[in-house]
Design an enzyme around this catalytic site. Structure first.
Site, PDB file in Angstrom:
ATOM      1  N   ASP A  46       0.848  -1.205   0.000  1.00  0.00           N
ATOM      2  CA  ASP A  46       0.000   0.000   0.000  1.00  0.00           C
ATOM      3  C   ASP A  46       0.880   1.249   0.000  1.00  0.00           C
ATOM      4  OD1 ASP A  46       0.869  -0.272   2.592  1.00  0.00           O
ATOM      5  OD2 ASP A  46      -1.114  -0.107   3.524  1.00  0.00           O
ATOM      6  N   SER A  47       2.199   1.047   0.002  1.00  0.00           N
ATOM      7  CA  SER A  47       3.134   2.150  -0.255  1.00  0.00           C
ATOM      8  C   SER A  47       2.902   2.717  -1.655  1.00  0.00           C
ATOM      9  CB  SER A  47       4.584   1.677  -0.108  1.00  0.00           C
ATOM     10  OG  SER A  47       4.807   0.520  -0.890  1.00  0.00           O
ATOM     11  N   ASP A  85      -0.808  -6.230  -0.301  1.00  0.00           N
ATOM     12  CA  ASP A  85      -1.159  -5.616   0.974  1.00  0.00           C
ATOM     13  C   ASP A  85      -2.664  -5.453   1.091  1.00  0.00           C
ATOM     14  OD1 ASP A  85       0.782  -5.074   2.830  1.00  0.00           O
ATOM     15  OD2 ASP A  85       1.407  -3.185   1.907  1.00  0.00           O
ATOM     16  N   LYS A 115      -0.934  -9.522   2.850  1.00  0.00           N
ATOM     17  CA  LYS A 115      -0.184  -9.061   4.028  1.00  0.00           C
ATOM     18  C   LYS A 115      -1.060  -8.067   4.787  1.00  0.00           C
ATOM     19  CE  LYS A 115       3.427  -6.031   3.728  1.00  0.00           C
ATOM     20  NZ  LYS A 115       2.911  -4.886   4.510  1.00  0.00           N
ATOM     21  N   GLU A 117      -1.232  -5.622   8.632  1.00  0.00           N
ATOM     22  CA  GLU A 117      -0.440  -5.060   9.725  1.00  0.00           C
ATOM     23  C   GLU A 117      -1.074  -5.338  11.080  1.00  0.00           C
ATOM     24  OE1 GLU A 117       0.274  -0.887   8.982  1.00  0.00           O
ATOM     25  OE2 GLU A 117       1.021  -1.271   6.955  1.00  0.00           O
ATOM     26  N   GLU A 184       9.305  -4.459  10.536  1.00  0.00           N
ATOM     27  CA  GLU A 184       9.698  -3.140  10.007  1.00  0.00           C
ATOM     28  C   GLU A 184      10.118  -2.196  11.130  1.00  0.00           C
ATOM     29  OE1 GLU A 184       7.050  -1.286   7.185  1.00  0.00           O
ATOM     30  OE2 GLU A 184       8.185   0.584   7.228  1.00  0.00           O
TER      31      GLU A 184
END
Ligand code: KIV
Length: 267
Positions: A46-47, A85, A115, A117, A184
């Site tokens: 999502d970057s 993501d 993925k 978070e 991270e």
């Protein structure tokens, strides 16, 4: 036909001590180039929000944007394993929405895994996706979707209590069924401890060399993000200069009436 890597290949790499190389990609040409060079895993992160769309952070990224970029990347891959993501608000509301959105990334986006978070707080989501046979990659430490809670992109786990919580988070994500985890922005020593404590591969970004693999944003390693450069990024090329040189050459030749020449014109 080339064979795409699977979760089994990624797990085997940890077991055999072979480091896992992962990069982000957001489009077909970059995906193709990194696949040809032998990248193991590709992340449609999502970057994409800050890196490609120019958002200030990852929070505005939508499912539709993720699926669009994922499909493009998926078409560019022949051998690498593709992870997508789950964007903010696609898995936090309830388990039904989480299942639906993860399923869309697999079904419509062509991803092989998703993925998300979080640690203990998302263990139920990891379990529910793993139960429907969707491979899950966890992501703990500096989690960009928590930017407002963290008060900025700050290294996490420096204090003992935070470090102990991260260890618990890593175990919770593994126990819930994740097959790999991104660490991270945490101290290298702590990343080493987590890596030793887990059976699943750890993939570090700003987490030192002890992780089982590394992931970075493609635009960062190529010097395409001129806005910022975190300490953990290493630049392997200065693509921005090369691109600007090409664009300048084109502008100059158009202005001078040199392009198009006869070889680029029809008679
Ligand atoms: O969105 C992203 O690019 C990430 C990182 C781990 C690179 O989550």
């Amino acid at each position: 036909m080339q064979k795409r890597k699977t979760v089994l290949d990624i797990q085997r790499m940890k077991a055999e001590g072979e480091k896992i190389a992962m990069l982000t990609a957001y489009d077909y040409p970059f995906a193709r180039l990194m696949d040809m060079e032998g990248i193991d895993m590709v992340l449609v992160g999502d970057s994409v929000g800050p890196v490609v769309a120019g958002y200030d952070h990852t929070l505005p990224v939508t499912m539709e944007e993720m699926i669009y970029h994922c499909r493009a990347v998926s078409r560019g891959l022949g051998q690498a394993f593709l992870v997508a993501d789950m964007p903010f608000l696609s898995y936090q509301v309830d388990l039904r929405e989480a299942r639906l959105n993860a399923g869309r990334l697999i079904k419509e986006g062509g991803a092989q895994a998703v993925k998300l978070e979080g640690g203990e707080n998302v263990a139920d989501v990891v379990r529910t996706l793993a139960d429907m046979d969707i491979p899950v990659v966890g992501h703990i430490g500096l989690t960009p979707q928590s930017i407002h809670r963290m008060g900025g992109y700050k290294v996490q786990g420096k204090q003992d209590q935070q470090a102990r919580q991260l260890l618990r988070d890593a175990r919770a994500v593994q126990d819930a069924g994740a097959f790999a985890i991104v660490l991270e922005g945490i101290p290298a020593g702590l990343a080493g401890q987590i890596t030793a404590a887990l059976d699943i591969p750890t993939i570090g970004i700003g987490a030192g060399v002890a992780c089982d693999g590394q992931v970075l944003v493609i635009h960062d390693i190529l010097g395409l993000c001129e806005k910022y450069s975190p300490k953990f990024v290493k630049r392997y090329a200065d693509a921005a200069s090369l691109i600007r040189q090409g664009i300048k050459g084109y502008i100059d030749e158009v202005k001078q009436g040199v392009f198009p020449g006869p070889e680029h014109s029809f008679s």
